[in-house]
Scaffold this active site. Structure first.
Site, PDB file in Angstrom:
ATOM      1  N   ASP A 205       0.878  -1.159   0.000  1.00 42.61           N
ATOM      2  CA  ASP A 205       0.000   0.000   0.000  1.00 42.61           C
ATOM      3  C   ASP A 205       0.919   1.213   0.000  1.00 42.61           C
ATOM      4  O   ASP A 205       2.119   1.095   0.246  1.00 42.61           O
ATOM      5  CB  ASP A 205      -0.851  -0.052   1.283  1.00 42.61           C
ATOM      6  CG  ASP A 205      -1.567   1.241   1.585  1.00 42.61           C
ATOM      7  OD1 ASP A 205      -1.370   1.786   2.687  1.00 42.61           O
ATOM      8  OD2 ASP A 205      -2.290   1.736   0.701  1.00 42.61           O
TER       9      ASP A 205
ATOM     10  N   ASP B 131      -0.142   5.163   1.009  1.00 46.70           N
ATOM     11  CA  ASP B 131      -0.385   6.117   2.091  1.00 46.70           C
ATOM     12  C   ASP B 131      -0.482   5.415   3.436  1.00 46.70           C
ATOM     13  O   ASP B 131      -1.357   4.581   3.634  1.00 46.70           O
ATOM     14  CB  ASP B 131      -1.656   6.914   1.810  1.00 46.70           C
ATOM     15  CG  ASP B 131      -1.510   7.771   0.570  1.00 46.70           C
ATOM     16  OD1 ASP B 131      -2.270   7.553  -0.384  1.00 46.70           O
ATOM     17  OD2 ASP B 131      -0.606   8.617   0.548  1.00 46.70           O
TER      18      ASP B 131
END
Ligand code: XBP
Ligand code: MG
Length: 243
Positions: A9, A11
């Site tokens: 991922d 953020d």
């Protein structure tokens, strides 16, 4: 099933971007057009329940400024606000003020050394990903990732699993030979929805979220090596692996 790929991922996982990156960028965009909106740290933490910058603006307006959405041009205004926000966020990235989280660069290097494939599954705008990688890891870094799935590529954003399905399809790998690394409850719901074994690294915004179903929940990757990822992955399938 051997571990073949790590899916990161962005953020909250590659970098802690939300509080000091995306949030001030949103506020700068609002100020630029004279919109009296101001997202402080606490309010922004609540708004993070909605993934996607455009979706977050729309969600905020629905609650705090419903009149904004009555404007027939509201969708165009949201798109303009988001484009301005992205411009401000990119400037923050270029300034070097948003580093990778502890252990991320080392783990990426270890994975590459050992021939593990790398991929990204994120809700954020693609340009944010390429700039974050270039500024922190150099101009070649984007090519280290076999697949980068980002932004509006898929109809439904996290917690829907769509972006992970999109990435797995292009990796041409089953979820069982991958491991996802996420930071939030929405992210975990998305990765588990795609049957991906998932490691969580929390941030100040996500530390209190529900991570039921995660292989492990860590404060960051500072003490996590590739051997640990292999062991965690093996544990997802009841195997014990010495690496
Ligand atoms: C988290 C998100 C993103 C960002 C804002 O992404 O919800 O939408 O908050 O980025 P991730 P955009 O899946 O990497 O955790 O404004 O570009 O959408
Ligand atoms: Mg995240």
């Amino acid at each position: 099933m051997d571990l073949a790929a790590i899916i990161f991922d962005v953020d909250g996982t590659l970098a802690d971007t939300e509080r000091d990156g995306h949030r001030p960028a949103f506020n700068a965009a609002f100020a630029e057009v004279g919109l009296g909106w101001q997202w402080d740290e606490s309010l922004y933490g609540n708004l993070l329940a909605v993934t996607g910058g455009k979706e977050r603006i729309r969600h905020y307006a629905a609650i705090h400024d419903p009149g904004f959405l009555l404007d027939p041009d509201s969708e165009a205004r949201i798109a303009c606000l988001h484009a301005a926000k992205t411009r401000h966020f990119l400037a923050l990235l270029e300034s070097g003020d948003i580093p990778l989280r502890p252990g991320v660069a080392r783990l990426i290097a270890e994975c590459r050394d050992q021939g593990l494939r790398l991929a990204i599954a994120t809700t954020t705008t693609p340009e944010n990903v390429s700039t974050l990688l270039r500024v922190n890891l150099g101009p070649a870094a984007e090519n280290w990732f076999d697949v980068i799935g980002a932004g509006d590529l898929v109809p439904a954003k996290k917690p829907a699993p769509d972006i992970y399905h999109w990435v797995l399809q292009r990796l041409a790998l089953p979820a069982s030979s991958c491991l996802a690394i996420e930071d939030s409850g929405n992210g975990l719901a998305a990765s588990l929805g795609a049957a991906l074994p998932t490691l969580i690294t929390t941030t100040a915004y996500t530390a209190d979220q529900d991570f039921n179903g995660a292989l492990a929940v860590l404060p960051d990757l500072a003490a996590t090596g590739l051997g640990d990822l292999h062991r965690l992955h093996a544990s997802a399938y009841g195997q014990h692996k010495q690496q």
